[in-house]
Structure formats: C-alpha cells, structure tokens
Design a protein around this motif. Structure first.
Motif, short mmCIF file in Angstrom:
data_model
loop_
_atom_site.label_atom_id
_atom_site.label_comp_id
_atom_site.label_asym_id
_atom_site.label_seq_id
_atom_site.Cartn_x
_atom_site.Cartn_y
_atom_site.Cartn_z
N ARG A 69 10.10 2.97 -47.50
CA ARG A 69 10.72 3.80 -46.46
C ARG A 69 11.56 4.91 -47.09
N GLU A 99 4.28 4.92 -43.11
CA GLU A 99 4.61 3.78 -42.25
C GLU A 99 4.07 3.96 -40.84
N THR A 101 4.82 2.96 -37.20
CA THR A 101 5.98 2.47 -36.45
C THR A 101 5.72 2.30 -34.96
N HIS A 123 6.33 -4.88 -41.48
CA HIS A 123 6.18 -3.46 -41.78
C HIS A 123 4.71 -3.23 -42.11
N PHE A 125 2.07 -0.09 -43.58
CA PHE A 125 1.92 1.24 -44.18
C PHE A 125 0.44 1.52 -44.40
#
Length: 169
Positions: A69, A99, A101, A123, A125
C-alpha cells in the motif's frame, strides 16, 4: 511502463506459458516488498492466476500488504522446489501491485476461491509487470530469458568456462 499478465501473454505467449507453468508447480512462493525504511521484506505468498491476471492475495493488515500500500513495487519468485534445477529453472516476476478495494471486486474474487481457501477479510492486489525473468540450464549453458514491457524477449547464454555472454537476436 507496466503491463498486465494478459498483456505479457499476448506479447510473449510461449514464454508466458512456461512462466505460468513454473509458478503453478507449487502453491507457495516468495514475495519481496519494501519496508518503510527501504529495506527488503521476504514473505511467503500464494500467487493466483485468474481471468488472465496474476493476483496477490494476503491476510488483512499483514505487513506485506501494508508495504504494498505504501510502495507498490514487488518481486515474486517461484518456489525453487528441491533446488536442484529439475523444477524448470528460477522464475521471477517484478512490477507494481495495484490494490483492489471495491467491494464487488473483492466479493467476486472470494466467490471464485475454492471453498477450502475462501478468504474472510483480505487484501487483494493485481500484478502489473515491469519484468519477467527465467534462468535455467541448457547444458553447457546457463540461460537467462528476460522480458520487459514494449521490448522483445531477450535470451542470453553463458558457459562456465567462458564468461562471455552470447545473446540471441
């Protein structure tokens, strides 16, 4: 300049197939990220190929996710296996981690996961590639294959006896 996995595959389909197969030989690989002080962090990761993309999923709040991040640069090295060169050589992809989101994108990814690996909070990516490298042995040569976005695949051969590099056009 970065490219998606799909862009890489379109540019170099044979090489992309070899690289993907090498990653798919094992589930766990080694991810390199940069800590806040600029020093490297190496951690385990399961790279995942879906919808013609390379995905990097990780536990929510993990150090590697926080590293990405802050600074999205990464390298992912394929699991070396036994380390005796019989696994198809060393393969590494490097680039920037973008990323995901949005809730819908995360939900789609989770829904497509095998039931035994469905993530909770996580998370995610997408890998944008800046370099793909494979190093392997073709006796008597050590062979380096290197791809960068917008450039042709470069192959260099080197022998133990001769430090001269032999590059293919």
């Amino acid at each position: 300049m970065t490219h998606s996995w799909a862009d890489f595959r379109a540019a170099e389909p044979d090489f992309a197939a070899v690289v993907r197969a090498r990653f798919e030989r094992f589930r766990h690989h080694v991810l390199a990220t940069l800590r806040a002080d600029g020093s490297p962090r190496l951690t385990g990761l399961e790279g995942d190929f879906r919808a013609d993309e390379l995905w990097l999923g990780m536990m929510y709040g993990s150090r590697k996710a926080l590293d990405l991040r802050r600074d999205p640069r990464f390298s992912l090295h394929a699991n070396p296996g036994a380390g005796d060169g019989t696994e198809g050589g060393d393969v590494r992809v490097s680039g920037r981690a973008v990323e995901v989101t949005d809730a819908d994108g995360l939900a789609r990814y989770a829904a497509d996961s095998p039931e035994s690996h469905a993530p909770g909070r996580f998370h995610l990516f997408r890998a944008e590639l800046t370099e793909v490298v494979r190093v392997h042995v073709e006796d008597p040569y050590l062979v380096f294959e290197v791809w960068h976005p917008g450039k042709r695949l470069r192959t260099v051969r080197r022998t133990d006896e001769d430090s001269t590099l032999y590059e293919e056009a």
